[in-house]
Design a protein around this motif. Structure first.
Motif, PDB file in Angstrom:
ATOM      1  N   MET A   1      -8.863  -1.766 -11.108  1.00 35.68           N
ATOM      2  CA  MET A   1      -7.460  -2.032 -10.795  1.00 35.68           C
ATOM      3  C   MET A   1      -6.569  -0.928 -11.368  1.00 35.68           C
ATOM      4  O   MET A   1      -5.681  -0.440 -10.679  1.00 35.68           O
TER       5      MET A   1
ATOM      6  N   TYR B   1      -4.224   1.678  -9.275  1.00 31.55           N
ATOM      7  CA  TYR B   1      -2.837   2.009  -9.599  1.00 31.55           C
ATOM      8  C   TYR B   1      -2.672   3.518  -9.737  1.00 31.55           C
ATOM      9  O   TYR B   1      -1.724   4.109  -9.233  1.00 31.55           O
TER      10      TYR B   1
ATOM     11  N   THR C   1      -0.443  -0.551  -4.541  1.00 29.76           N
ATOM     12  CA  THR C   1      -1.406  -1.373  -5.264  1.00 29.76           C
ATOM     13  C   THR C   1      -0.982  -2.836  -5.223  1.00 29.76           C
ATOM     14  O   THR C   1      -1.800  -3.721  -4.960  1.00 29.76           O
ATOM     15  N   THR C   2       0.306  -3.079  -5.462  1.00 31.16           N
ATOM     16  CA  THR C   2       0.792  -4.455  -5.427  1.00 31.16           C
ATOM     17  C   THR C   2       0.543  -5.075  -4.060  1.00 31.16           C
ATOM     18  O   THR C   2       0.059  -6.205  -3.953  1.00 31.16           O
TER      19      THR C   2
ATOM     20  N   VAL D   1      -3.251  -5.776  -3.615  1.00 30.68           N
ATOM     21  CA  VAL D   1      -3.707  -6.910  -4.411  1.00 30.68           C
ATOM     22  C   VAL D   1      -3.155  -8.205  -3.820  1.00 30.68           C
ATOM     23  O   VAL D   1      -3.869  -9.206  -3.714  1.00 30.68           O
TER      24      VAL D   1
ATOM     25  N   VAL E   1      -5.222  -9.222  -0.786  1.00 31.82           N
ATOM     26  CA  VAL E   1      -6.554  -9.718  -1.122  1.00 31.82           C
ATOM     27  C   VAL E   1      -6.457 -11.090  -1.786  1.00 31.82           C
ATOM     28  O   VAL E   1      -7.246 -11.996  -1.491  1.00 31.82           O
ATOM     29  N   VAL E   2      -5.464 -11.246  -2.655  1.00 30.12           N
ATOM     30  CA  VAL E   2      -5.291 -12.542  -3.314  1.00 30.12           C
ATOM     31  C   VAL E   2      -4.969 -13.610  -2.277  1.00 30.12           C
ATOM     32  O   VAL E   2      -5.511 -14.714  -2.315  1.00 30.12           O
TER      33      VAL E   2
ATOM     34  N   THR F   1      -5.954  -6.287   5.357  1.00 28.96           N
ATOM     35  CA  THR F   1      -6.484  -7.060   4.235  1.00 28.96           C
ATOM     36  C   THR F   1      -7.923  -6.649   3.911  1.00 28.96           C
ATOM     37  O   THR F   1      -8.278  -6.476   2.745  1.00 28.96           O
TER      38      THR F   1
ATOM     39  N   LEU G   1     -10.122  -2.396  -3.264  1.00 33.45           N
ATOM     40  CA  LEU G   1     -10.073  -3.118  -4.536  1.00 33.45           C
ATOM     41  C   LEU G   1     -11.477  -3.265  -5.108  1.00 33.45           C
ATOM     42  O   LEU G   1     -11.714  -3.012  -6.296  1.00 33.45           O
TER      43      LEU G   1
END
Ligand SMILES: Nc1ncnc2c1ncn2[C@@H]1O[C@H](COP(=O)(O)OP(=O)(O)O)[C@@H](O)[C@H]1O
Ligand SMILES: [Mg+2]
Lengths: 294, 272, 359
Positions: free
Chosen positions: A1, A5, A13-14, A17, A20-21, B84, B91
Motif C-alpha cells: 500500500m 502511494y 491510491t485512494t 483502494v 477494491v474495498v 475495479t 493493489l
C-alpha cells in the motif's frame, strides 16, 4: 500500500483502494455474511422484523431434513453432480493428454481454438441445442425409430439422464483446460523413459501422467462439480417436474414460496456442499488452494 | 500417434472424431433447425427450407427489449469491473506476501462460489440494506462481484511482466503520478484491459444462474431464451441462437487469432 | 548548470537490514564522481536516496544546499540513467527523449526540436522515429542519456549504465560519457562495480563496502595510497603482508610479518603496536637477491607470459603472491618450483590498518 502511494500518489491510491474495498466488502463479504445471518432468522412480515420473534434458530435448516422430497432432491443433486464430474473427467482426460503430449504443437493450437468455440456460446443456447435433440419429435427419436431400434418415440426429458448429458456437455471445457495445462508441463522424456523401461501404456498413465496431472484434475473436478450442483439453466431446460434440481427448490423458496430466509438456508447448504467438495478434492489429490485458483 | 500400436492409433482417431462430433453436432443441429419450415424447432422431419424465422425474430419486440437489457447490463459491468479489477491487480501486487495470499484467496473466492449463491446473497444484502429492488442495476452489481475477479486475474497476469523501473524513470523525468499512470502503466496494460473488457461483457451477456435471482422484472436475453424454450418455443429462438453463435464465433476467432499473433510477435521480438 | 550534492550522515534501513550505514560526503558541482564497490554494497540505494525514490531513515540529502527532505523524485533537479535503461518500450525514440518535456507541458514542435538536437548530441541523427527495440545496445544506452539530459538536470545519476554492453562498446562508451559530461558540465554521479570504469572516467571515486564509505579520493590517490585494506584489495591487485607495527621512522614504519620486518610508507600515520597490513602492487615487487631492502624468499608456483610482461605466481611466507615483471628483453630463466628471492622499495609499499570485522 505504501508502495502504491509512492507510485501513484494520494488521489489515485485512494480511488483504487476505495474501488477494491467496495468490491470486497459490499459485493463479496457482507452479502455472504448477511445471507448467513438471514438463513438463521424466521420469515416475518416487515412489521415484526427486529421484534421479539426475530431470533436466530436452526429452524430453516431443519426444514430440509423434515421434508422428504427436498431431501431426496438434495441427495440426487449430490450424486448426479458427482456423476457429471466423473463422466466429464473420463471424457476429457484422454483429450487433454492428447493435446498436451501427443499432438504436434501446430495441431494442438488448432484444436484448442476449436475447443474454445462452444465455450464462448452461452450455456442456455448450448443446453437448448440438446433440448432439440432430445425433443419428443426430435432427431434422436427420429433416427432411432427410423433405424428400427425404437418402435415409438421415447420421452427422453423425463429423467435425470438427459440433464447429466447436458451438463457434461456444458462443462467439458472446465475439465479439459486445467488438465491440459497440468499435463503440458510434463516432460515428454519421462513418458519415453517409462516406456523404454518396459512399462505398459496403462501404467504410464497410472504412474506418471495422472500423478503429474493431479492439480489439474482437482481443479477440473472442483469447477465441474460446483457448476453442476449450482446449475439452474440445464435442469430447468432439460429436466421435468420429476427430475428437479436443488437449485430449483431454492429458486422456488425465493420467487414462489416468498420465503427468503428459508431460501437462504438452502443456499447456505448448497454453498457448504461445494466447500466440502473443494476440501475433499484438496485432500484427495493433496493439492493446495494456490494450485487450484489459477 | 507416437505409440507404434495401430489399434491404439485407430482408437485415438475415433475418440477425437467422436469428441468433436459431440462438441459441434448439437450446435449444427440447432443452427440447421432455424431453416426448417416447422413450427417446432427440429430437423426431423424437414418440412422445407425457409428464412421466415429470421423475420419473426426481428419482428419480436420483446426480443429487442431483452437484447437491449443485456447490452445495457454488459456495458455497466464493463464500467464497474475493468477499473475495479485493475485496481485490485495493482493493489495485490503491492501487498507483502502474507497479506497478498490472504487477499488473493478472498478475491478469487467468488469464482469458486456457485452463481446462484452470488445472485441470492446480492439480492438479500442490497434489498434489505439499500432497499434496491431486483433489476438492471442489481444485476450489474451481482455479476460484477465475480467478473471483477476475472479482470483482476487477466490484468494481474500482464502486470507481472511490467518493469517497475519504467515508472521510476517517468517520475524521475518529472512526470506527475497521474502522468506516470496514464502515459506509462496504462499503455502497457492496454491490451489486457481491452481483453478484460471483452471477456467481462461476454461473461455478463451469457450469465443466467446469477442473473435469474437479481433481474427483478427486467428480462435479459438469456432469461428471454430460457423462458421461450419453456413456454412455446419456435425456430425464431434458433435464429437468435444462430446469430449469437456467428457473432461470438467471429469475435472469439478474432480474439484468439489476435492473441496468438501477439504471442508470436513477442516470441519473435529481439530479447532485451 | 550544475549543483553540488551533499550526503549528511545518511542511514538507510530496510526493516532489520541496514543498507547504508551513516555516509557523509560532498560531491562538487560539475564533478564526475563515482561510487565503486562490489554488488550489494548499497550503491543503488545511495543513488535512489539522491534521486528521491527512497527517503533516508536518518540524515539528509542536500542538492545545491537545499534539503531534499519531503521532495519527491519528480520534483528534484536530478535525472537518472537506470541499470536496465528503462526506455519506454511503447514510445518512439523521439518520444522517449522528449517525455520529460512533454510532462512539463512543452509544445509539440518545441519537443521535436529538442529531441533532434539531443539526437545529434548522441550521434543518432534522424533516428527519432524508430522504436527502442530497433536500436542496438549502445544506441539504446545513448538514448537513455539523451532522455535524461533533455530535462536539463543539475545532477545526472548513472547506475552501472555500461554493464549490459560488450567489452569493446563499454570502452568506447567510457570515453563518450566522459566527453558528454565535459561538454554539458552537469554533475555526474556514476555507479559501478568495475574499478577500470571508475578509475578512467572519474574526477573522484568513493569506495564502498557493506554500506560504509571506505575512501573518497582521486583515482591516482586511490591506487597509490589506499586508506583501508578493502580499498587496497578492491582497487587493482595487491600483495598483502599482515603483521604488527614495531617501529615508526619518519614517514615510514616497520611491520613485523612472517616475511620478516618490512618497511613501508606510513601515509595514514598508524601508531606502533597496531595490527597492520603491508600492501605491495605486483608490478612493484622486484626480483632481487636476499639481503636487499625488504627482501624475502618465495617459492615459484606458476608463470604466465603475457607479451609485454610476465606474471609469476608464488607462495610467499605469508600466503600467495603475484609478481609482474616487465619484459625488457632480458628476462632471467626461472627455476621451476625453485626459490624466488623477492623484495621491494619502502617507497613502493603502503601500510593500511588490519581489517577489524571481516578478513
Ligand atoms: N527495497 C529493499 N528492501 C530490502 N532490501 C533492499 C532493498 N533494496 C536494496 N536492498 C538491499 O540493500 C543492499 C544494497 O542494495 P543495492 O543498493 O541495490 O546494492 P548495489 O547497487 O551496490 O549492488 C542489498 O543487500 C539489497 O538486498
Ligand atoms: Mg545496483
Amino acid at each position: 500500500m505504501r508502495d502504491l502511494y509512492r507510485r501513484f500518489g494520494g488521489g489515485l491510491t485512494t480511488l483504487m483502494v476505495a474501488l477494491v474495498v467496495f468490491w470486497i466488502i459490499m459485493l463479496v463479504v457482507l452479502p455472504q455474511l448477511l445471507m448467513i445471518d438471514f438463513s438463521f432468522r424466521p420469515n416475518l412480515p416487515p412489521s415484526k422484523i427486529g421484534g421479539p420473534d426475530d431470533v436466530h434458530s436452526w429452524a430453516n435448516y431443519a426444514t430440509l431434513f423434515r421434508n422428504q422430497v427436498h431431501l431426496t432432491i438434495f441427495f440426487k443433486t449430490i450424486w448426479a453432480s458427482s456423476l457429471v464430474t466423473f463422466i466429464t473427467l473420463i471424457v476429457c482426460y484422454p483429450m487433454a493428454y492428447y493435446l498436451a503430449q501427443v499432438a504436434k504443437p501446430q495441431r494442438t493450437a488448432q484444436m484448442l481454438l476449436l475447443l474454445v468455440i462452444p465455450f464462448w456460446i452461452n450455456e442456455i443456447l448450448r443446453t437448448f441445442a440438446w433440448w432439440i435433440i432430445f425433443a419428443y419429435a426430435g432427431p434422436l427419436n427420429g433416427l432411432l425409430t427410423a433405424l428400427g431400434i425404437l418402435d415409438q418415440p421415447f420421452r427422453w426429458m423425463s429423467g435425470n439422464g438427459v440433464v447429466i448429458v447436458g451438463m457434461v456437455y456444458a462443462y467439458i471445457l472446465f475439465m479439459v483446460f486445467p488438465i491440459y495445462n497440468a499435463l503440458e508441463s510434463l516432460d515428454r522424456n519421462q513418458i519415453d523413459a517409462a516406456r523404454d523401461l518396459g512399462s505398459g501404456w496403462l501404467r504410464v498413465h497410472r504412474r506418471i501422467a495422472i500423478p503429474h496431472a493431479k492439480p489439474g484434475i482437482a481443479t477440473g473436478c472442483i469447477m465441474t462439480f460446483m457448476l453442476a450442483a449450482g446449475s439452474y439453466a440445464v435442469p430447468a431446460l432439460l429436466g421435468s417436474p420429476g427430475s428437479r434440481w436443488f437449485t430449483e427448490i431454492i429458486y422456488n423458496w425465493f420467487f414462489e414460496g416468498g420465503n427468503w430466509n428459508q431460501g437462504a438456508a438452502y443456499a447456505m447448504i448448497l454453498l457448504l456442499l461445494c466447500l466440502f467438495f473443494i476440501l475433499l478434492m484438496m485432500k484427495l489429490f493433496r493439492v493446495g488452494l494456490a494450485d487450484i485458483a489459477k | 500417434m507416437r505409440h507404434g500400436n495401430p489399434l491404439l492409433a485407430w482408437l485415438t482417431r475415433g475418440y477425437i472424431g467422436l469428441f468433436f462430433l459431440y462438441l459441434f453436432l448439437p450446435l449444427i443441429i440447432m443452427s440447421a433447425a432455424t431453416f426448417n419450415d416447422s413450427r417446432l424447432p427440429t430437423v426431423t422431419p424437414w418440412n422445407g427450407t425457409t428464412l421466415r424465422w429470421f423475420g419473426e425474430l426481428f419482428a419480436d419486440g420483446s426480443m429487442w427489449n431483452a437484447l437491449f437489457t443485456s447490452i445495457t447490463i454488459g456495458l455497466g459491468v464493463i464500467v464497474i469491473c475493468v477499473p475495479t479489477g485493475t485496481a485490485a491487480a495493482l493493489l495485490l501486487a503491492s501487498l507483502n506476501k502474507k497479506a497478498r495470499t490472504f487477499a488473493y484467496a478472498l478475491m478469487v473466492s467468488p469464482l469458486l462460489t456457485p452463481g446462484v449463491i452470488i445472485g441470492i446473497s446480492t439480492l438479500i444484502f442490497w434489498n434489505r440494506y439499500f432497499h434496491l429492488t431486483g433489476g438492471i442495476l442489481m444485476t450489474m452489481l451481482a455479476q460484477s462481484s465475480y467478473i471483477i475477479a476475472y479482470v483482476m486475474l487477466m490484468v494481474g497476469a500482464r502486470l507481472q511482466r511490467f518493469d517497475g523501473t519504467l515508472e521510476e524513470a517517468a517520475l524521475d523525468l518529472g512526470a506527475s503520478h497521474w502522468q506516470v499512470f496514464r502515459r506509462v502503466l496504462m499503455p502497457f496494460l492496454r491490451p489486457s484491459l481491452i481483453a478484460a473488457a471483452f471477456i467481462a461483457f461476454l461473461q455478463s451477456f451469457e450469465n443466467y444462474n446469477t442473473t435469474l435471482f437479481v433481474r427483478g422484472l427486467d428480462t435479459p436475453l438469456t432469461v428471454f431464451i430460457a423462458s421461450r424454450v419453456r413456454t412455446g418455443v419456435t425456430p425464431a429462438v434458433n435464429a437468435l441462437g444462430l446469430i449469437l453463435i456467428l457473432i461470438t464465433v467471429a469475435l472469439a476467432m478474432a480474439y484468439e487469432v489476435n492473441r496468438r499473433r501477439k504471442l508470436a510477435a513477442t516470441a519473435a521480438a529481439p530479447a532485451g | 548548470m550544475s549543483q553540488n550534492v551533499e550526503l549528511d550522515k545518511v542511514v538507510m534501513r530496510f526493516g532489520e537490514f541496514t543498507a547504508v550505514k551513516g555516509i557523509s560526503l560532498e560531491i562538487k558541482g560539475g564533478e564526475f564522481f563515482s561510487f565503486l564497490g562490489p554488488s550489494g554494497c548499497g550503491k543503488t540505494t545511495i543513488l535512489k536516496l539522491i534521486s528521491g525514490f527512497l527517503d533516508p531513515t536518518e540524515g539528509e540529502v542536500r542538492i545545491g544546499g537545499t534539503s531534499m527532505r519531503g521532495i519527491g523524485a519528480n520534483k528534484r533537479p536530478t535525472a537518472m540513467i537506470f541499470q536496465n535503461l528503462a526506455l519506454f518500450p511503447l514510445m518512439s525514440v523521439a518520444d522517449n527523449i522528449a517525455f520529460g518535456l512533454e510532462v512539463r507541458g512543452v509544445g509539440k514542435a518545441e519537443r521535436r526540436k529538442r529531441a533532434d538536437e539531443l539526437l545529434d548530441l548522441i550521434a543518432l541523427p534522424g533516428q527519432g522515429d524508430k522504436m527502442p527495440t530497433e536500436l542496438s545496445g549502445g544506441q539504446r544506452q545513448r538514448v537513455a542519456i539523451a532522455r535524461a539530459l533533455a530535462v536539463e538536470p543539475q545532477v545526472l545519476l548513472l547506475d552501472e549504465p555500461l554493464s549490459a554492453l560488450d567489452l569493446k562498446l563499454r570502452q568506447h562508451m567510457r570515453a563518450e560519457l566522459r566527453d558528454i559530461q565535459k561538454r554539458t558540465g552537469v554533475t555526474f554521479i556514476y555507479i559501478t562495480h568495475d574499478q577500470g570504469e571508475a578509475l578512467t572516467m572519474s574526477d573522484r571515486v568513493a569506495v564502498m563496502s557493506q554500506g560504509t564509505l571506505q575512501q573518497v579520493a582521486t583515482p591516482q590517490e586511490l591506487y597509490d595510497e589506499p586508506a583501508t585494506a578493502f580499498a587496497a584489495g578492491f582497487v587493482g591487485e595487491n600483495n598483502r603482508f599482515a603483521g604488527t607495527i614495531s617501529a615508526i621512522d619518519g614517514g615510514f614504519a616497520v611491520v613485523d610479518t612472517p616475511a620478516g620486518a618490512l618497511k613501508a610508507r606510513n601515509h595514514l600515520g598508524l601508531a606502533a603496536g597496531a595490527s597492520a597490513i603491508v600492501c605491495v602492487r605486483p608490478e612493484r615487487l622486484r626480483l632481487s637477491g636476499t639481503g636487499s631492502e625488504n627482501g624475502f624468499i618465495a617459492r615459484l608456483k606458476s608463470r604466465s607470459f603475457e607479451g609485454s610482461f610476465l606474471n609469476l605466481m608464488a607462495e610467499g611466507p605469508s600466503g600467495e603472491l603475484m609478481v609482474q615483471v616487465t619484459n625488457d628483453g632480458a628476462l632471467p630463466a626461472f627455476d621451476p618450483a625453485g626459490a624466488l628471492p623477492l623484495g621491494f622499495h619502502a617507497t613502493d609499499a603502503v601500510i593500511v590498518p588490519a581489517e577489524a570485522g571481516h578478513a
